[in-house]
Write a protein that holds these residues in place. Structure first.
Motif, short mmCIF file in Angstrom:
data_model
loop_
_atom_site.label_atom_id
_atom_site.label_comp_id
_atom_site.label_asym_id
_atom_site.label_seq_id
_atom_site.Cartn_x
_atom_site.Cartn_y
_atom_site.Cartn_z
N LEU A 256 6.40 3.93 -12.48
CA LEU A 256 5.79 3.05 -13.47
C LEU A 256 6.33 3.30 -14.87
O LEU A 256 6.28 2.42 -15.73
N ALA B 281 1.05 2.74 -3.37
CA ALA B 281 -0.08 3.56 -3.79
C ALA B 281 -0.05 4.92 -3.12
O ALA B 281 -0.65 5.88 -3.60
N ASN B 282 0.67 5.00 -2.00
CA ASN B 282 0.74 6.26 -1.27
C ASN B 282 1.82 7.21 -1.80
O ASN B 282 2.01 8.29 -1.26
N GLY C 163 1.66 8.77 -4.45
CA GLY C 163 1.02 9.85 -5.19
C GLY C 163 1.46 9.83 -6.64
O GLY C 163 1.78 8.77 -7.20
N GLU C 164 1.50 11.00 -7.26
CA GLU C 164 1.80 11.05 -8.69
C GLU C 164 3.24 10.63 -8.99
O GLU C 164 3.56 10.32 -10.14
N LEU D 58 0.83 -1.20 0.00
CA LEU D 58 0.00 0.00 0.00
C LEU D 58 0.86 1.26 0.00
O LEU D 58 0.47 2.29 -0.54
N GLN D 59 2.05 1.15 0.59
CA GLN D 59 2.96 2.30 0.60
C GLN D 59 3.26 2.77 -0.82
O GLN D 59 3.56 3.94 -1.05
N GLU E 94 -2.77 -6.59 -5.64
CA GLU E 94 -3.55 -5.68 -4.80
C GLU E 94 -4.36 -4.70 -5.66
O GLU E 94 -5.45 -4.32 -5.28
N VAL E 95 -3.80 -4.31 -6.79
CA VAL E 95 -4.48 -3.27 -7.58
C VAL E 95 -4.65 -3.61 -9.05
O VAL E 95 -5.15 -2.80 -9.81
N MET E 96 -4.22 -4.81 -9.48
CA MET E 96 -4.31 -5.13 -10.90
C MET E 96 -4.90 -6.51 -11.13
O MET E 96 -4.67 -7.42 -10.35
N LEU F 19 4.36 7.94 -8.27
CA LEU F 19 4.21 6.56 -8.70
C LEU F 19 4.26 6.44 -10.22
O LEU F 19 4.79 5.47 -10.76
N LEU F 20 3.75 7.45 -10.89
CA LEU F 20 3.73 7.42 -12.35
C LEU F 20 5.15 7.44 -12.92
O LEU F 20 5.44 6.82 -13.94
#
Lengths: 249, 442
Positions: free
Chosen positions: A33, A23-24, A26-27, A20-21, A43-45, A29-30
């Motif tokens: 990725l 996802a935390n 924020g942008e 989860l850290q 968890e998210v996909m 993360l982009l």
């Protein structure tokens, strides 16, 4: 590596807080990725991938045979395996149960249906398979995650600090918690979290594991100076490090 | 289609603890089996707590779940303080309510954007929206981080809060920090509008099953999240200490999570349960959102739990803002800061006793129960998790839903069942699944 490196996240027995850290972030993360090809992150996909992984992040500890088997399979399919968070690096709080008979824990929680829920002694990943990188912490410290990710992507090693949390704590100008009459594991715990808990007024619980050569005599001296019992420290160390004890202890 | 056979086996990982499968078996058009198998790796938290200090309970139990770590902390602290007979200050309670609002907001946003939206927009993940809806992705990440930043200030971090402890807080926010939180919340409230538009534009499956809903209830005007009795839409109301007579937990062989039932075979907890029980106590902003998306109480469509979460987002953001403004106006008494450790300095008087914490976590009513001896050592611990309480209800929903959608393709049946399970936002909102559908004798 052809194209962007294939990266996957997996979880064994854990709370998933370390994933989860991500996802935390924020942008930011982009940006992460953009540098990788994230092929699995349950968890998210919904995506899944049948090939090999350049980097596999594994959260959680091994607490049953099924997990052990899964871990070995992930290891076989991965170029680099990263133990992600305390449960994976040292067993974490899941290790507390190793301090009792497994059957006691089973019947405590499940009563007469205990046999429906098999369990084995909690293990950290490196006790079963080769681990290439360790990201300690409960939860992981996002800055350190990014440092290790960069190291793993470029193929250089990452060394977890082998000095005490106190080093960072002093940099952060915190007043020592021993001066406030409470016991803190900072003096014997590996740094790398920027003394996160002490910055927020709490004690260090030792979630990143012990330094390789803790100064026991020094710790005992501090305890006696402040009139605190050594039993307190021993018990606290077992909150995160119990899984690393050998069976016969 | 009356003679249809369906053997459906959907396997997916759930964030609760390991694997969950959906198993459906239809023979000659008659439903034989509808099960949500939870094959988790048990971690035995209740057993691990025994023999540890009551002052360590919140640290350990927040590790039950990374998404709702603050709720576990708060339920744990509440149970611990009642067990040892400690009464928190008004300021402490206010800050705890603020924290719970932010956690509910954070978790709901995660579910709405990362889980429900991809389902409803037909993509594999939120990131699959980058090409056509990059604004949505960026907004989701921004809102998620905003909640996180607030928690960083309040308790050090959202995943496993640091400064919320038995006795109060080890760190208290400064005025400047509160002003910063206020600004973040105002931005969040602005971002809720496009979030509402997004959800309003989506079509949820049409399914109704009249259900017993359980949530905290109280006699005052506040939408109860941190305090209150346990109540149900079937008219049950009991003190939280009687939680065992609410949850009536039982074990089933296909699930390592305990199931629960109250007045009927099953009941439901969560955002929709709270909405149904306490609709008239919602903040006006939340009611406006409910009007916009056409959600009215009582609502018996479990798929609309996601919509109820959105309504709660508005409520929690508005209430959090109200509390922050109060704290800015009245000031925070920094002298209330506590240094507790495991109470080595005996700053908190301890007695033997038993205490129950009942808190509305994002996914529903969460109970922690501790019994401690006169040294503050935990002798017995019990935690009842919202997702466990919902399991039987999800299966009952599946039993009614499957016959209603039997004419659809196997892929479609699977997708709808997965959506149903996800709508409950089980504590691992996991989107991975591979599926094995057999149609026998078609």
């Amino acid at each position: 590596m052809m194209g962007r490196p294939k990266v996957a996240f997996f979880d064994l027995a854990s709370c998933e807080g370390c994933q989860l850290q991500i996802a935390n972030l924020g942008e930011a993360l982009l940006d992460v990725l953009g540098a990788i090809d994230l092929v699995e992150f349950r968890e998210v996909m919904s995506n899944s991938w049948n090939g090999t992984y350049d980097l596999a992040f594994v959260e959680g500890s091994v607490v049953n045979h099924e997990a052990e088997e899964r871990l070995r399979k992930i290891r076989e399919r991965s170029d680099k395996l990263i133990a992600y968070g305390s449960c994976a690096t040292i067993g974490g709080v899941n290790g507390i149960k190793n301090r009792r008979l497994l059957s006691e824990s089973q019947s405590e929680v499940y009563g007469d249906k205990a046999q429906w829920y098999p369990t084995i002694r909690t293990r950290a990943l490196h006790q079963l398979v080769k681990v290439d990188y360790f990201i300690n912490g409960c939860p992981i410290y996002p800055d350190e995650f990014l440092r290790v990710l960069k190291a793993a992507l470029t193929g250089v090693s990452y060394h977890v600090p082998d000095y005490a949390v106190c080093v960072e704590c002093k940099f952060n100008e915190n007043v020592c918690l021993y001066d406030k009459g409470v016991t803190c594991l900072g003096p014997v715990t590996r740094a790398g979290c920027n003394s996160w808990c002490v910055n927020n007024g709490n004690v260090c619980y030792g979630c990143r594991g012990l330094v390789s050569n803790p100064n026991r005599a020094g710790a005992e001296e501090v305890l006696s100076t402040y009139g605190l019992s050594g039993e307190l420290i021993a018990n606290k160390m077992m909150m995160y490090n119990a899984a690393l004890e050998t069976d016969d202890e | 289609m009356m003679s249809r056979n369906v053997a459906l086996n959907v396997e997916f990982l759930t964030r609760i603890e390991g694997h969950g499968h959906i198993v459906v078996d239809v023979v000659d058009g008659v439903l034989r089996k509808a099960e949500l198998k939870i094959v988790e790796a048990p971690r035995f938290f209740e057993a691990m707590l025994q023999g540890r200090s009551i002052f360590e309970a919140q640290h350990i139990t927040s590790r039950i779940c990374g998404i709702c770590a603050c709720s576990h902390s708060l339920a744990s602290i509440q149970a611990a303080e009642e067990a040892i007979g400690y009464v928190p200050s008004t300021q402490t309670v206010k800050l705890r309510k603020l924290l719970l609002h932010v956690e509910n907001l954070d978790s709901h946003l995660l579910h709405i954007y990362f889980l429900a939206a991809p389902d409803l927009l037909g993509v594999q993940s939120l990131m699959g929206l980058m090409t056509d809806h990059s604004g949505v992705v960026r907004r989701a990440l921004r809102m998620k981080k905003a909640c996180n930043d607030i928690c960083d200030t309040l308790v050090g971090r959202h995943v496993h809060p640091i400064s919320a402890v038995v006795g109060g807080f080890t760190k208290l926010p400064q005025k400047r920090e509160l002003e910063n939180i206020r600004a973040i919340l105002q931005e969040l409230i602005d971002e809720l509008d496009p979030t509402v538009d997004l959800i309003a534009a989506l079509t949820f499956p049409d399914f109704i099953r009249e259900t017993e809903y359980v949530a905290l209830c109280s006699d005052d005007g506040e939408y109860p999240l941190l305090t209150g009795d346990a109540g149900s839409t079937d008219g049950v109301r009991r003190a939280k200490e009687d939680y065992r007579t609410i949850t009536n937990e039982f074990l089933v062989s296909h699930s390592s999570a305990k199931h629960a039932r109250l007045s009927r075979g099953s009941y439901s907890v969560g955002a929709l349960a709270r909405f149904n029980l306490n609709f008239d106590k919602l903040h006006p902003l939340a009611r406006t959102v409910a009007d916009k998306i056409g959600l009215t109480a009582p609502c018996y469509n479990p798929f609309l739990n996601t919509a109820a979460q959105l309504v709660e987002c508005a409520h929690c953001a508005a209430e959090a803002l109200r509390i922050v403004e109060e704290l800015i106006d009245n000031g925070v008494d920094q002298s209330e800061r506590v240094i507790v450790g495991v109470n080595e300095n005996c700053s908190i008087p301890v007695r033997a006793g038993s205490g129950v914490g009942a808190v509305e976590a994002p996914r529903g009513l969460l109970f922690h129960h501790y019994q401690v001896d006169d040294r503050g050592i935990i002798r017995q611990a019990n935690c009842v998790i919202p997702t466990g309480q919902n399991l039987q209800n999800i299966e009952d929903d599946m039993r009614k839903l499957v016959p209603e959608i039997l004419e659809k393709s196997e892929d479609e049946i699977t997708r709808i069942l997965e959506m149903l399970v996800r709508a409950y936002d089980p504590c691992i909102s996991c989107s991975t699944h591979f599926l094995d559908v057999h149609f026998i004798g078609r």
